[in-house]
Each structure stands twice: as C-alpha cells, then as structure tokens.
Design a protein around this motif. Sequence first.
Motif, PDB file in Angstrom:
ATOM      1  N   GLU A 197       0.827  -1.204   0.000  1.00  0.00           N
ATOM      2  CA  GLU A 197       0.000   0.000   0.000  1.00  0.00           C
ATOM      3  C   GLU A 197       0.864   1.259   0.000  1.00  0.00           C
ATOM      4  N   ASP A 198       2.001   1.195   0.738  1.00  0.00           N
ATOM      5  CA  ASP A 198       2.842   2.385   0.829  1.00  0.00           C
ATOM      6  C   ASP A 198       3.750   2.543  -0.387  1.00  0.00           C
ATOM      7  N   ASP A 199       3.634   1.659  -1.380  1.00  0.00           N
ATOM      8  CA  ASP A 199       4.357   1.835  -2.646  1.00  0.00           C
ATOM      9  C   ASP A 199       3.462   2.486  -3.697  1.00  0.00           C
ATOM     10  N   ARG A 200       2.226   2.836  -3.321  1.00  0.00           N
ATOM     11  CA  ARG A 200       1.351   3.503  -4.279  1.00  0.00           C
ATOM     12  C   ARG A 200       1.732   4.981  -4.351  1.00  0.00           C
ATOM     13  N   GLU A 201       1.388   5.605  -5.516  1.00  0.00           N
ATOM     14  CA  GLU A 201       1.850   6.971  -5.830  1.00  0.00           C
ATOM     15  C   GLU A 201       1.721   7.964  -4.675  1.00  0.00           C
ATOM     16  N   GLU A 202       0.513   8.036  -4.060  1.00  0.00           N
ATOM     17  CA  GLU A 202       0.256   9.070  -3.041  1.00  0.00           C
ATOM     18  C   GLU A 202       1.193   8.879  -1.843  1.00  0.00           C
ATOM     19  N   ALA A 203       1.363   7.609  -1.443  1.00  0.00           N
ATOM     20  CA  ALA A 203       2.197   7.340  -0.266  1.00  0.00           C
ATOM     21  C   ALA A 203       3.677   7.573  -0.581  1.00  0.00           C
ATOM     22  N   ILE A 204       4.088   7.313  -1.841  1.00  0.00           N
ATOM     23  CA  ILE A 204       5.511   7.435  -2.204  1.00  0.00           C
ATOM     24  C   ILE A 204       6.011   8.859  -1.956  1.00  0.00           C
ATOM     25  N   GLU A 205       5.244   9.867  -2.416  1.00  0.00           N
ATOM     26  CA  GLU A 205       5.699  11.260  -2.276  1.00  0.00           C
ATOM     27  C   GLU A 205       5.889  11.610  -0.810  1.00  0.00           C
ATOM     28  N   LYS A 206       4.927  11.198   0.032  1.00  0.00           N
ATOM     29  CA  LYS A 206       5.022  11.514   1.465  1.00  0.00           C
ATOM     30  C   LYS A 206       6.236  10.821   2.088  1.00  0.00           C
ATOM     31  N   ARG A 207       6.480   9.591   1.685  1.00  0.00           N
ATOM     32  CA  ARG A 207       7.620   8.858   2.246  1.00  0.00           C
ATOM     33  C   ARG A 207       8.935   9.543   1.876  1.00  0.00           C
ATOM     34  N   MET A 208       9.017  10.063   0.638  1.00  0.00           N
ATOM     35  CA  MET A 208      10.252  10.720   0.199  1.00  0.00           C
ATOM     36  C   MET A 208      10.525  11.977   1.032  1.00  0.00           C
ATOM     37  N   VAL A 209       9.463  12.756   1.284  1.00  0.00           N
ATOM     38  CA  VAL A 209       9.627  13.986   2.064  1.00  0.00           C
ATOM     39  C   VAL A 209      10.100  13.625   3.474  1.00  0.00           C
ATOM     40  N   ALA A 210       9.427  12.655   4.096  1.00  0.00           N
ATOM     41  CA  ALA A 210       9.799  12.240   5.456  1.00  0.00           C
ATOM     42  C   ALA A 210      11.233  11.720   5.464  1.00  0.00           C
ATOM     43  N   TYR A 211      11.577  10.990   4.428  1.00  0.00           N
ATOM     44  CA  TYR A 211      12.911  10.395   4.351  1.00  0.00           C
ATOM     45  C   TYR A 211      14.000  11.463   4.306  1.00  0.00           C
ATOM     46  N   ASN A 212      13.806  12.451   3.393  1.00  0.00           N
ATOM     47  CA  ASN A 212      14.837  13.476   3.222  1.00  0.00           C
ATOM     48  C   ASN A 212      15.067  14.283   4.491  1.00  0.00           C
ATOM     49  N   LEU A 213      13.984  14.518   5.245  1.00  0.00           N
ATOM     50  CA  LEU A 213      14.102  15.316   6.468  1.00  0.00           C
ATOM     51  C   LEU A 213      14.963  14.620   7.521  1.00  0.00           C
ATOM     52  N   THR A 214      14.909  13.301   7.549  1.00  0.00           N
ATOM     53  CA  THR A 214      15.528  12.600   8.679  1.00  0.00           C
ATOM     54  C   THR A 214      16.857  11.928   8.350  1.00  0.00           C
ATOM     55  N   MET A 215      17.164  11.744   7.064  1.00  0.00           N
ATOM     56  CA  MET A 215      18.328  10.911   6.730  1.00  0.00           C
ATOM     57  C   MET A 215      19.675  11.572   7.020  1.00  0.00           C
ATOM     58  N   GLU A 216      19.787  12.876   6.741  1.00  0.00           N
ATOM     59  CA  GLU A 216      21.108  13.517   6.890  1.00  0.00           C
ATOM     60  C   GLU A 216      21.681  13.375   8.312  1.00  0.00           C
ATOM     61  N   PRO A 217      20.883  13.704   9.348  1.00  0.00           N
ATOM     62  CA  PRO A 217      21.428  13.539  10.706  1.00  0.00           C
ATOM     63  C   PRO A 217      21.804  12.090  11.020  1.00  0.00           C
ATOM     64  N   LEU A 218      21.075  11.173  10.422  1.00  0.00           N
ATOM     65  CA  LEU A 218      21.355   9.750  10.655  1.00  0.00           C
ATOM     66  C   LEU A 218      22.712   9.366  10.038  1.00  0.00           C
ATOM     67  N   LEU A 219      22.951   9.905   8.836  1.00  0.00           N
ATOM     68  CA  LEU A 219      24.233   9.619   8.175  1.00  0.00           C
ATOM     69  C   LEU A 219      25.387  10.213   8.986  1.00  0.00           C
ATOM     70  N   THR A 220      25.165  11.425   9.501  1.00  0.00           N
ATOM     71  CA  THR A 220      26.198  12.065  10.325  1.00  0.00           C
ATOM     72  C   THR A 220      26.477  11.206  11.560  1.00  0.00           C
ATOM     73  N   PHE A 221      25.402  10.702  12.169  1.00  0.00           N
ATOM     74  CA  PHE A 221      25.526   9.871  13.379  1.00  0.00           C
ATOM     75  C   PHE A 221      26.497   8.704  13.122  1.00  0.00           C
ATOM     76  N   TYR A 222      26.287   7.991  12.002  1.00  0.00           N
ATOM     77  CA  TYR A 222      27.136   6.817  11.746  1.00  0.00           C
ATOM     78  C   TYR A 222      28.516   7.204  11.200  1.00  0.00           C
ATOM     79  N   ALA A 223      28.580   8.329  10.472  1.00  0.00           N
ATOM     80  CA  ALA A 223      29.893   8.789   9.986  1.00  0.00           C
ATOM     81  C   ALA A 223      30.781   9.128  11.183  1.00  0.00           C
ATOM     82  N   GLU A 224      30.212   9.794  12.183  1.00  0.00           N
ATOM     83  CA  GLU A 224      30.996  10.164  13.373  1.00  0.00           C
ATOM     84  C   GLU A 224      31.529   8.937  14.101  1.00  0.00           C
ATOM     85  N   ARG A 225      30.807   7.841  14.005  1.00  0.00           N
ATOM     86  CA  ARG A 225      31.246   6.602  14.678  1.00  0.00           C
ATOM     87  C   ARG A 225      32.089   5.720  13.758  1.00  0.00           C
ATOM     88  N   LYS A 226      32.411   6.252  12.570  1.00  0.00           N
ATOM     89  CA  LYS A 226      33.239   5.533  11.580  1.00  0.00           C
ATOM     90  C   LYS A 226      32.600   4.199  11.160  1.00  0.00           C
TER      91      LYS A 226
END
Length: 254
Positions: A197-226
Amino acid sequence: MSTPGSYSNDRAAWLKGPGHRCSEAPAGAKRVWRLVLLGPPGVGKGTQAQLLCDELGACHLSTGDVFRAARSMEMDKASPAMVTAIECMVGGKLVPDLTVVNLVKERAKCLRCVGGFLLDGFPRTAAQAGSLEEILQSQGVTLNAALYFELPLEQLRTRLSGRRTCGRCKAVYHVASRASAVAGVCDTCGGDLVQREDDREEAIEKRMVAYNLTMEPLLTFYAERKLLMRISAAGSPDQVFTRVKVALGLPIHE
Ligand code: AMP
C-alpha cells in the motif's frame, strides 16, 4: 551458515514479538555480522538484505515487516500503540520514534542472535539511532557497519512503483528488473505477489519527504562513529551486491 539461496528463517520472534520463537534458529556463523541497512524507499535495500542473508546467514530484521505483519492480524488484538503505528504506515507517515523504539526493545534478544542481523528500516532518525546504540549496549553487542545505499530520485520512483512483495515469505521482486517466473506468483514459496500500500503513488511522495528530512542527521551519526559505508545502488542487484561484498571485505564468488 545457510548456503546461498537457502535462507528460510521465519523470523517469528521478530515479526510477532516476545513469546514467539523462530522455528529454525540460524546455525552459529563463523563470523557474526551485525549491520544496519540505510537508504531511501525503493533503493533496493530489501533485495540486498535477502542476498546478504543468504551469504552471511544473518536474520533480516525489518521494522516495516513487523507493522505489515501486525496489520494482517485482527485489529482488536493489536495494542493501541500498534494501531497508531499501522495508521501511520498506511498513510505514508513515519511511526513515532517512541513506538518504534519500544517495539525494537521488546525484540532486543533478536539483536544478539547467534546468526547476527541486518536491520532494515530501523533506525530511520538520529534519535532512533541513539536508542539503538543503547539497546545494543544493553545486549553486549556492537554494529559492524551501517551500509547506506544511494540512488538519484527519478530512478527511485521507477523502482518503487514496479516493486512487488510476496505476501507470504516477503521476497521482493520488480515487474521489470526482477520479475518472477510466473507473473504475480512468488518463485520461492508460490505466494501471491502484491504491491505494498505504501508503494502507491500518493504514499511514495510523502515517504520521500519524510525520508529526506531525517536521513542527513542519521548519516552524520554513523559517519561520526566511523561505521558509515556509502554504496552506489545503480545497476543490477548483483552489481550492487558485489560492491557490498567489496566494502565488507567478503569473498567474491565468480
Ligand atoms: P519500510 O518497509 O521500511 O519501508 O517501512 C514501511 C512503513 O513502516 C514506513 O513508511 C513507516 O510508516 C513505518 N516504519 C517502518 N520502520 C520505521 C521506523 N524505523 N520509524 C518510523 N516508521 C517506520
């Protein structure tokens, strides 16, 4: 360790929670891998997880699968927190951190399983990553790496809209690039292939927005821990998997 293609752990302890046991405990692997898989929806994490499970004998632990499994149960048996989580999922929104973290805490034993694990879909925020670090410490285990799969946005949309998942064993296919032998039927278990259900068009756009907002800090978190390893997800699943094996220092089978 499982031989390639034979991976069959039912993950009952993970999917159904405390009080449930996996029908087939993984045999102790020579090297236990504990990995986090990161990347936007549709990047092919699920496919790489399947390939890695076959290669390493580790369990594929997806929080999305837990919510989907709960959804297929009768709703009156689900806890209020789980009902909220399912509503978020169906609406293409992220489930609140506290709910997801509690769900993983309840399943903390899976994180020290002798077969190791591949966490997929968790953590999704830096706060979840911090909680995971604490849960792992409480279990006396550490992560080997966080693999981040990268792909341009347009290619992501194409991959997501063609994705089909087996309703029974959760194997992942794509109508164009990884089609099953018989349309709509899983090659592995014969189950029906469905579009999430969450792969349907309407859900995809919302997932992308949510994803972009949260991913950068997560990447920093793991980069800092090598622990962060960036992997290009372009090309075929086998090509991506070769990159994964190179990054992890695993042998490449010809
Ligand atoms: P996935 O299969 O990982 O794409 O997850 C499907 C859906 O489950 C997501 O779109 C969210 O609604 C929910 N979900 C799964 N894992 C998490 C998480 N770690 N944090 C918040 N929401 C999650």
